[in-house]
Design a protein around this motif. Structure first.
Motif, PDB file in Angstrom:
ATOM      1  N   GLN A 127      33.484  60.115  39.985  1.00 57.57           N
ATOM      2  CA  GLN A 127      34.642  59.582  39.258  1.00 57.57           C
ATOM      3  C   GLN A 127      35.904  59.834  40.065  1.00 57.57           C
ATOM      4  O   GLN A 127      36.094  60.939  40.583  1.00 57.57           O
ATOM      5  CB  GLN A 127      34.790  60.296  37.900  1.00 57.57           C
ATOM      6  CG  GLN A 127      33.664  60.010  36.931  1.00 57.57           C
ATOM      7  CD  GLN A 127      33.808  60.812  35.654  1.00 57.57           C
ATOM      8  OE1 GLN A 127      34.283  61.939  35.690  1.00 57.57           O
ATOM      9  NE2 GLN A 127      33.379  60.240  34.547  1.00 57.57           N
ATOM     10  N   ASP A 128      36.741  58.808  40.186  1.00 53.84           N
ATOM     11  CA  ASP A 128      38.093  59.016  40.739  1.00 53.84           C
ATOM     12  C   ASP A 128      38.995  59.303  39.556  1.00 53.84           C
ATOM     13  O   ASP A 128      38.993  58.563  38.569  1.00 53.84           O
ATOM     14  CB  ASP A 128      38.576  57.753  41.466  1.00 53.84           C
ATOM     15  CG  ASP A 128      37.950  57.658  42.840  1.00 53.84           C
ATOM     16  OD1 ASP A 128      37.325  58.658  43.251  1.00 53.84           O
ATOM     17  OD2 ASP A 128      38.052  56.593  43.466  1.00 53.84           O
ATOM     18  N   SER A 130      42.830  60.287  37.985  1.00 51.72           N
ATOM     19  CA  SER A 130      44.270  60.208  38.226  1.00 51.72           C
ATOM     20  C   SER A 130      44.889  61.601  38.118  1.00 51.72           C
ATOM     21  O   SER A 130      44.246  62.530  37.637  1.00 51.72           O
ATOM     22  CB  SER A 130      44.914  59.289  37.182  1.00 51.72           C
ATOM     23  OG  SER A 130      45.052  59.983  35.963  1.00 51.72           O
ATOM     24  N   ARG A 137      38.193  55.127  38.305  1.00 50.84           N
ATOM     25  CA  ARG A 137      37.107  54.377  38.928  1.00 50.84           C
ATOM     26  C   ARG A 137      35.862  55.254  38.908  1.00 50.84           C
ATOM     27  O   ARG A 137      35.952  56.481  39.045  1.00 50.84           O
ATOM     28  CB  ARG A 137      37.471  54.041  40.382  1.00 50.84           C
ATOM     29  CG  ARG A 137      36.558  52.988  41.002  1.00 50.84           C
ATOM     30  CD  ARG A 137      37.070  52.581  42.345  1.00 50.84           C
ATOM     31  NE  ARG A 137      37.360  53.744  43.196  1.00 50.84           N
ATOM     32  CZ  ARG A 137      37.799  53.627  44.451  1.00 50.84           C
ATOM     33  NH1 ARG A 137      38.052  52.445  44.952  1.00 50.84           N
ATOM     34  NH2 ARG A 137      38.016  54.691  45.168  1.00 50.84           N
ATOM     35  N   SER A 139      31.554  55.720  40.136  1.00 43.90           N
ATOM     36  CA  SER A 139      30.442  55.293  40.986  1.00 43.90           C
ATOM     37  C   SER A 139      29.154  55.488  40.203  1.00 43.90           C
ATOM     38  O   SER A 139      29.032  56.434  39.417  1.00 43.90           O
ATOM     39  CB  SER A 139      30.386  56.140  42.259  1.00 43.90           C
ATOM     40  OG  SER A 139      31.614  56.066  42.929  1.00 43.90           O
ATOM     41  N   GLU A 173      30.289  50.705  42.881  1.00 49.14           N
ATOM     42  CA  GLU A 173      31.524  51.179  42.269  1.00 49.14           C
ATOM     43  C   GLU A 173      31.893  50.240  41.139  1.00 49.14           C
ATOM     44  O   GLU A 173      31.718  49.018  41.245  1.00 49.14           O
ATOM     45  CB  GLU A 173      32.654  51.212  43.301  1.00 49.14           C
ATOM     46  CG  GLU A 173      32.635  52.485  44.128  1.00 49.14           C
ATOM     47  CD  GLU A 173      33.877  52.584  45.012  1.00 49.14           C
ATOM     48  OE1 GLU A 173      34.834  51.802  44.803  1.00 49.14           O
ATOM     49  OE2 GLU A 173      33.879  53.453  45.899  1.00 49.14           O
ATOM     50  N   ASN A 203      48.301  55.812  34.569  1.00 54.63           N
ATOM     51  CA  ASN A 203      47.661  57.052  35.025  1.00 54.63           C
ATOM     52  C   ASN A 203      47.452  58.042  33.897  1.00 54.63           C
ATOM     53  O   ASN A 203      46.602  58.923  33.980  1.00 54.63           O
ATOM     54  CB  ASN A 203      48.525  57.729  36.100  1.00 54.63           C
ATOM     55  CG  ASN A 203      48.183  57.195  37.490  1.00 54.63           C
ATOM     56  OD1 ASN A 203      47.054  56.769  37.726  1.00 54.63           O
ATOM     57  ND2 ASN A 203      49.156  57.201  38.372  1.00 54.63           N
TER      58      ASN A 203
END
Lengths: 294, 173
Positions: A127-128, A130, A137, A139, A173, A203
């Motif tokens: 996980q991306d 913020s 985002r 994966s 992704e 964010n």
């Protein structure tokens, strides 16, 4: 006489030293007999000392046993601490399995309700996040080798997650529905209002905006927003979110409403990728399990 | 002064011997501490004083060993002293091994004497075979248990003699 005693003192003292104890032995060896004064005197002499010695030994033993007990206690404590560690890990694993089981049951239920959808399951593997700890985002562990292609819808039991953005061999992704680049054709279930749902990309919160031209009937907070299927990307009837606020803003010819996503992206663990769907009843497909209303 | 100190040491040894061995679960194999003290006295004392001390130590042991008739260990200690005293005029103990050997022989002798005197004077001793067989059975273990203590007891009493500066005729020549 004195001279005699002096001359034979060794013999006399030896004689007496043997006769006296032999006499005592003779007296005390008889049976039956009464307790003698010698025995009483000896008992009075030795018993207190023996008792004191026994007490001293008991004290030493007590200190020793306490020390040994402390050593044992420390070992037992370490063993118990290890046991607690193992059991805590097992309890956490069991709790995690319970949660996973519940999530998978939800996903299975979703698949039963939407048998028109052909899906494959995948785990979130990355996980991306913020700066405000929002997932922007994710994966997943399914890729082109599993039949996953770019643009395919990704759903969870709660609703639409987003679409496949990038695909590699075994991974992909996902662009979330709340991503600023995301645009999904939607309708408000049961209200005859259609429009586009665009992510805000904020964010600090998961949010999207619904852009529409006109509404046939008034909306209320909590109305369910579902995919319309008109964009030929997302199957119809997938729950996307809920009307959060009725404060309309005008953007050109469009009106704008705030929408809260149906999916909590922060706790997402498993998803399903829609790799195909039948078009028979796509326009009329209801929102899953809710009848279009929240 | 020296005799009183030796007597007190023997007293303490006998007093602590029983509970110590009981705690160590070795009560059946008690070293004969009084005998070791008497051996030292026999090797290092003048005759009359040593004889008197041996009598006292024997009586003390009679007091601690309640199962035997009073006088038994007095006789044994007196005889042990006499023999050791006679030996001291011809025997020079030069090593720890020699002291241990003396203790083993003395312990055997004391056990045999105990057996003989008990058979003669103790009416109950010969009633069953348990008494003689017990003494026979304990003879070797007691000698083997007593021997290792001999150097320590001799050394301690030798130090005591040195401390009291009575004489320089150490048992260990």
């Amino acid at each position: 006489m004195r001279e005699f005693l002096k001359r034979h003192r060794v013999a006399i003292s030896s004689f007496l030293a043997l006769v006296v104890p032999l006499f005592l032995l003779y007296v005390h060896g008889r049976s039956p007999r009464k307790t003698t004064i010698v025995e009483v005197a000896l008992l009075r002499l030795t018993a207190p000392v023996e008792a004191a010695a026994a007490d001293a030994m008991a004290g030493v033993k007590s200190v020793w046993s306490r020390y040994v007990a402390l050593v044992d206690l420390a070992e037992e404590n370490a063993r118990l601490a290890k046991d607690v560690e193992i059991l805590t890990a097992e309890a956490l694993a069991a709790k995690e399995l319970r949660h996973e089981n519940a999530r998978l049951r939800d996903l299975l239920q979703f698949k039963r309700e939407r048998q028109d959808l052909e899906t494959i399951a995948a785990h979130i593997i990355g996980q991306d996040v913020s700066p405000f700890a929002r997932v922007v985002r994710v994966s997943i562990d399914a890729g082109s080798s599993d039949g996953v292609e770019e643009g395919m819808p990704v759903v969870s039991a709660q609703g639409l997650v987003g679409r496949i953005k990038v695909v590699s061999g075994r991974y992909a992704e996902v662009m979330l529905a709340v991503d600023a680049r995301s645009s999904i054709n939607v309708r408000v279930a049961g209200k005859g209002v259609s429009g586009n749902l665009e992510g805000t990309g904020a964010n600090d919160e998961y949010s999207a905006r619904l852009l529409y031209l006109q509404k046939a009937e008034p909306l209320v907070v909590g109305d369910t927003v579902v995919t319309s299927g008109h964009d030929k990307v997302f199957p119809p009837g997938l729950e996307v979110g809920y009307i959060r606020s009725l404060e309309e803003r005008q953007r050109g010819v469009y009106y704008e409403l705030q929408v809260a996503p149906a999916v909590n992206f922060s706790i997402l663990e498993e998803v399903a990728i829609v790799i195909g769907h039948s078009d028979a009843d796509e326009a009329e497909a209801p929102a899953p399990g809710k009848g279009g209303e929240r | 002064m020296r005799d009183i100190a030796i007597f007190l040491i023997a007293f303490l040894l006998l007093a602590f011997e029983s509970p110590l061995l009981h705690e160590a679960h070795l009560a059946a194999y008690a070293p004969d501490m009084a005998l070791l003290v008497v051996l030292y006295v026999g090797l290092s004392s003048r005759f009359e004083r040593g004889l008197f001390l041996a009598l006292g130590l024997g009586l003390l042991k009679d007091g601690f060993v309640m199962a035997s008739p009073v006088g038994l260990y007095m006789v044994i200690m007196v005889i042990a002293f006499m023999v050791t005293y006679r030996l001291s005029q011809r025997l020079a103990l030069r090593s720890i091994l020699g002291v241990m050997l003396l203790a083993v022989v003395a312990s055997f002798g004391a056990s045999l004497l105990e057996l003989f005197l008990s058979l003669v004077f103790d009416r109950h001793f010969g009633d069953s075979s348990r008494g003689p067989s017990l003494v026979f059975g304990a003879m070797l273990p007691e000698a083997l248990v007593t021997a290792p203590f001999a150097p320590a007891v001799f050394w301690a009493l030798d130090r005591l003699d040195g401390f009291l500066a009575r004489k320089s005729d150490s048992v260990f020549h």
